[in-house]
Design a protein around this motif. Sequence first.
Motif, PDB file in Angstrom:
ATOM      1  N   LYS A   4     -26.176 -28.012 -46.138  1.00 32.03           N
ATOM      2  CA  LYS A   4     -26.865 -29.099 -45.435  1.00 32.03           C
ATOM      3  C   LYS A   4     -26.229 -30.441 -45.803  1.00 32.03           C
ATOM      4  CE  LYS A   4     -31.357 -31.183 -44.777  1.00 32.03           C
ATOM      5  NZ  LYS A   4     -32.758 -31.195 -45.188  1.00 32.03           N
ATOM      6  N   VAL A   5     -25.918 -31.218 -44.783  1.00 29.80           N
ATOM      7  CA  VAL A   5     -25.308 -32.531 -44.973  1.00 29.80           C
ATOM      8  C   VAL A   5     -26.366 -33.588 -44.705  1.00 29.80           C
ATOM      9  CG1 VAL A   5     -23.507 -34.098 -44.167  1.00 29.80           C
ATOM     10  CG2 VAL A   5     -23.076 -31.646 -44.245  1.00 29.80           C
ATOM     11  N   GLU A   6     -26.548 -34.490 -45.652  1.00 29.44           N
ATOM     12  CA  GLU A   6     -27.513 -35.579 -45.473  1.00 29.44           C
ATOM     13  C   GLU A   6     -26.986 -36.553 -44.417  1.00 29.44           C
ATOM     14  OE1 GLU A   6     -30.556 -36.087 -46.841  1.00 29.44           O
ATOM     15  OE2 GLU A   6     -30.355 -34.077 -47.680  1.00 29.44           O
ATOM     16  N   ARG A   7     -27.881 -36.958 -43.519  1.00 32.63           N
ATOM     17  CA  ARG A   7     -27.513 -37.862 -42.432  1.00 32.63           C
ATOM     18  C   ARG A   7     -28.289 -39.164 -42.554  1.00 32.63           C
ATOM     19  NH1 ARG A   7     -23.425 -36.471 -39.294  1.00 32.63           N
ATOM     20  NH2 ARG A   7     -24.421 -36.515 -37.309  1.00 32.63           N
ATOM     21  N   GLN A   8     -27.714 -40.222 -42.041  1.00 24.51           N
ATOM     22  CA  GLN A   8     -28.340 -41.545 -42.039  1.00 24.51           C
ATOM     23  C   GLN A   8     -28.273 -42.086 -40.617  1.00 24.51           C
ATOM     24  OE1 GLN A   8     -29.756 -43.469 -44.562  1.00 24.51           O
ATOM     25  NE2 GLN A   8     -30.239 -44.885 -42.938  1.00 24.51           N
ATOM     26  N   ALA A   9     -29.366 -42.653 -40.155  1.00 24.15           N
ATOM     27  CA  ALA A   9     -29.390 -43.234 -38.809  1.00 24.15           C
ATOM     28  C   ALA A   9     -28.977 -44.694 -38.877  1.00 24.15           C
ATOM     29  CB  ALA A   9     -30.774 -43.105 -38.204  1.00 24.15           C
ATOM     30  N   GLY A  27     -19.972 -41.117 -35.163  1.00 27.32           N
ATOM     31  CA  GLY A  27     -21.039 -40.184 -35.484  1.00 27.32           C
ATOM     32  C   GLY A  27     -21.650 -39.600 -34.223  1.00 27.32           C
ATOM     33  N   THR A  28     -22.824 -39.023 -34.382  1.00 24.81           N
ATOM     34  CA  THR A  28     -23.527 -38.393 -33.269  1.00 24.81           C
ATOM     35  C   THR A  28     -24.511 -39.374 -32.659  1.00 24.81           C
ATOM     36  OG1 THR A  28     -23.389 -36.273 -34.423  1.00 24.81           O
ATOM     37  CG2 THR A  28     -24.967 -36.432 -32.607  1.00 24.81           C
ATOM     38  N   ILE A  29     -24.386 -39.613 -31.364  1.00 25.89           N
ATOM     39  CA  ILE A  29     -25.310 -40.515 -30.669  1.00 25.89           C
ATOM     40  C   ILE A  29     -26.576 -39.735 -30.350  1.00 25.89           C
ATOM     41  CG2 ILE A  29     -25.707 -41.842 -28.571  1.00 25.89           C
ATOM     42  CD1 ILE A  29     -22.769 -42.581 -28.628  1.00 25.89           C
ATOM     43  N   TYR A  30     -27.697 -40.255 -30.844  1.00 33.27           N
ATOM     44  CA  TYR A  30     -28.977 -39.578 -30.650  1.00 33.27           C
ATOM     45  C   TYR A  30     -29.785 -40.220 -29.531  1.00 33.27           C
ATOM     46  CZ  TYR A  30     -33.472 -37.487 -31.768  1.00 33.27           C
ATOM     47  OH  TYR A  30     -34.656 -36.813 -31.694  1.00 33.27           O
ATOM     48  N   TYR A  31     -29.712 -41.542 -29.402  1.00 33.91           N
ATOM     49  CA  TYR A  31     -30.506 -42.238 -28.393  1.00 33.91           C
ATOM     50  C   TYR A  31     -29.786 -43.512 -27.977  1.00 33.91           C
ATOM     51  CZ  TYR A  31     -34.375 -44.736 -26.199  1.00 33.91           C
ATOM     52  OH  TYR A  31     -35.161 -45.414 -25.305  1.00 33.91           O
ATOM     53  N   THR A  32     -29.931 -43.863 -26.702  1.00 30.24           N
ATOM     54  CA  THR A  32     -29.383 -45.100 -26.168  1.00 30.24           C
ATOM     55  C   THR A  32     -30.480 -45.819 -25.403  1.00 30.24           C
ATOM     56  OG1 THR A  32     -27.225 -44.072 -25.927  1.00 30.24           O
ATOM     57  CG2 THR A  32     -27.590 -46.096 -24.701  1.00 30.24           C
ATOM     58  N   SER A  33     -30.656 -47.102 -25.675  1.00 34.81           N
ATOM     59  CA  SER A  33     -31.644 -47.899 -24.967  1.00 34.81           C
ATOM     60  C   SER A  33     -30.932 -48.862 -24.028  1.00 34.81           C
ATOM     61  CB  SER A  33     -32.500 -48.690 -25.955  1.00 34.81           C
ATOM     62  OG  SER A  33     -33.327 -49.581 -25.258  1.00 34.81           O
ATOM     63  N   PRO A  34     -30.988 -48.608 -22.716  1.00 41.31           N
ATOM     64  CA  PRO A  34     -30.311 -49.500 -21.774  1.00 41.31           C
ATOM     65  C   PRO A  34     -30.957 -50.886 -21.706  1.00 41.31           C
ATOM     66  CG  PRO A  34     -31.014 -47.465 -20.688  1.00 41.31           C
ATOM     67  CD  PRO A  34     -31.558 -47.448 -22.063  1.00 41.31           C
ATOM     68  N   LYS A  35     -32.259 -50.947 -21.880  1.00 39.17           N
ATOM     69  CA  LYS A  35     -32.962 -52.224 -21.773  1.00 39.17           C
ATOM     70  C   LYS A  35     -32.646 -53.139 -22.960  1.00 39.17           C
ATOM     71  CE  LYS A  35     -37.541 -54.184 -21.089  1.00 39.17           C
ATOM     72  NZ  LYS A  35     -38.971 -53.884 -20.990  1.00 39.17           N
ATOM     73  N   MET A  36     -32.709 -52.574 -24.174  1.00 38.28           N
ATOM     74  CA  MET A  36     -32.493 -53.384 -25.369  1.00 38.28           C
ATOM     75  C   MET A  36     -31.041 -53.360 -25.845  1.00 38.28           C
ATOM     76  SD  MET A  36     -35.973 -52.553 -27.427  1.00 38.28           S
ATOM     77  CE  MET A  36     -35.635 -53.750 -28.684  1.00 38.28           C
ATOM     78  N   LYS A  37     -30.210 -52.551 -25.208  1.00 41.56           N
ATOM     79  CA  LYS A  37     -28.773 -52.447 -25.485  1.00 41.56           C
ATOM     80  C   LYS A  37     -28.480 -52.106 -26.943  1.00 41.56           C
ATOM     81  CE  LYS A  37     -27.368 -55.426 -21.764  1.00 41.56           C
ATOM     82  NZ  LYS A  37     -26.727 -56.646 -21.368  1.00 41.56           N
ATOM     83  N   MET A  40     -28.653 -45.490 -31.144  1.00 38.54           N
ATOM     84  CA  MET A  40     -29.034 -44.873 -32.417  1.00 38.54           C
ATOM     85  C   MET A  40     -27.993 -43.820 -32.725  1.00 38.54           C
ATOM     86  SD  MET A  40     -32.562 -43.006 -33.353  1.00 38.54           S
ATOM     87  CE  MET A  40     -32.854 -42.330 -34.953  1.00 38.54           C
ATOM     88  N   LEU A  41     -27.350 -43.989 -33.865  1.00 35.79           N
ATOM     89  CA  LEU A  41     -26.195 -43.194 -34.231  1.00 35.79           C
ATOM     90  C   LEU A  41     -26.455 -42.514 -35.576  1.00 35.79           C
ATOM     91  CD1 LEU A  41     -23.127 -42.925 -33.298  1.00 35.79           C
ATOM     92  CD2 LEU A  41     -22.693 -44.797 -34.868  1.00 35.79           C
ATOM     93  N   TYR A  42     -26.230 -41.206 -35.666  1.00 36.93           N
ATOM     94  CA  TYR A  42     -26.369 -40.487 -36.935  1.00 36.93           C
ATOM     95  C   TYR A  42     -24.988 -40.286 -37.544  1.00 36.93           C
ATOM     96  CZ  TYR A  42     -31.308 -39.352 -36.791  1.00 36.93           C
ATOM     97  OH  TYR A  42     -32.672 -39.432 -36.828  1.00 36.93           O
ATOM     98  N   ARG A  63     -24.969 -56.456 -33.960  1.00 31.13           N
ATOM     99  CA  ARG A  63     -25.445 -56.234 -35.327  1.00 31.13           C
ATOM    100  C   ARG A  63     -25.670 -54.748 -35.545  1.00 31.13           C
ATOM    101  NH1 ARG A  63     -31.834 -57.515 -35.642  1.00 31.13           N
ATOM    102  NH2 ARG A  63     -32.335 -56.793 -33.569  1.00 31.13           N
ATOM    103  N   VAL A  64     -25.763 -54.393 -36.830  1.00 33.00           N
ATOM    104  CA  VAL A  64     -25.970 -53.001 -37.241  1.00 33.00           C
ATOM    105  C   VAL A  64     -27.079 -52.984 -38.281  1.00 33.00           C
ATOM    106  CG1 VAL A  64     -24.909 -50.974 -38.282  1.00 33.00           C
ATOM    107  CG2 VAL A  64     -23.542 -52.468 -36.854  1.00 33.00           C
ATOM    108  N   ALA A  65     -28.012 -52.038 -38.148  1.00 34.62           N
ATOM    109  CA  ALA A  65     -29.107 -51.906 -39.108  1.00 34.62           C
ATOM    110  C   ALA A  65     -29.260 -50.443 -39.496  1.00 34.62           C
ATOM    111  CB  ALA A  65     -30.405 -52.417 -38.500  1.00 34.62           C
ATOM    112  N   LEU A  66     -29.595 -50.218 -40.764  1.00 32.87           N
ATOM    113  CA  LEU A  66     -29.874 -48.873 -41.247  1.00 32.87           C
ATOM    114  C   LEU A  66     -31.322 -48.519 -40.956  1.00 32.87           C
ATOM    115  CD1 LEU A  66     -28.176 -49.025 -44.746  1.00 32.87           C
ATOM    116  CD2 LEU A  66     -27.370 -47.764 -42.778  1.00 32.87           C
ATOM    117  N   ALA A  67     -31.589 -47.255 -40.660  1.00 36.41           N
ATOM    118  CA  ALA A  67     -32.963 -46.795 -40.461  1.00 36.41           C
ATOM    119  C   ALA A  67     -33.641 -46.652 -41.818  1.00 36.41           C
ATOM    120  CB  ALA A  67     -32.968 -45.475 -39.724  1.00 36.41           C
ATOM    121  N   HIS A  68     -34.938 -46.903 -41.867  1.00 31.48           N
ATOM    122  CA  HIS A  68     -35.687 -46.870 -43.116  1.00 31.48           C
ATOM    123  C   HIS A  68     -36.498 -45.593 -43.277  1.00 31.48           C
ATOM    124  CE1 HIS A  68     -34.625 -50.979 -43.953  1.00 31.48           C
ATOM    125  NE2 HIS A  68     -34.978 -51.300 -42.725  1.00 31.48           N
TER     126      HIS A  68
END
Length: 87
Positions: A4-9, A27-37, A40-42, A63-68
């Motif tokens: 198992k490989v630990e992933r970070q969003a 990485g792996t794209i999990y979600y894309t928000s067209p409205k907010m541009k 979400m990348l794992y 900008r880039v932010a880490l998931a909490h």
Amino acid sequence: MYKKVERQALYVWVYSLKWRKKLQRYGTIYYTSPKMKYVMLYVNSNRASEIKKELIAKNYVKRVALAHRKELDEHFVLKSNSTDEED
């Protein structure tokens, strides 16, 4: 054997979603928000900080932010009703 490989969003805000395809190499794209541009990348946890630095340097990234999610406590305790105690 599978390991198992630990992933970070990572949340990556971009100026235009036409750059979405370029983000697939990080990485792996999990979600894309067209409205907010944002995308979400794992990514692998051990490379998350260096990938964040690479993405910030790109001219199409706002900008880039880490998931909490890893910081949150996922063990929930049910509270008993106060009516049960009175009966």
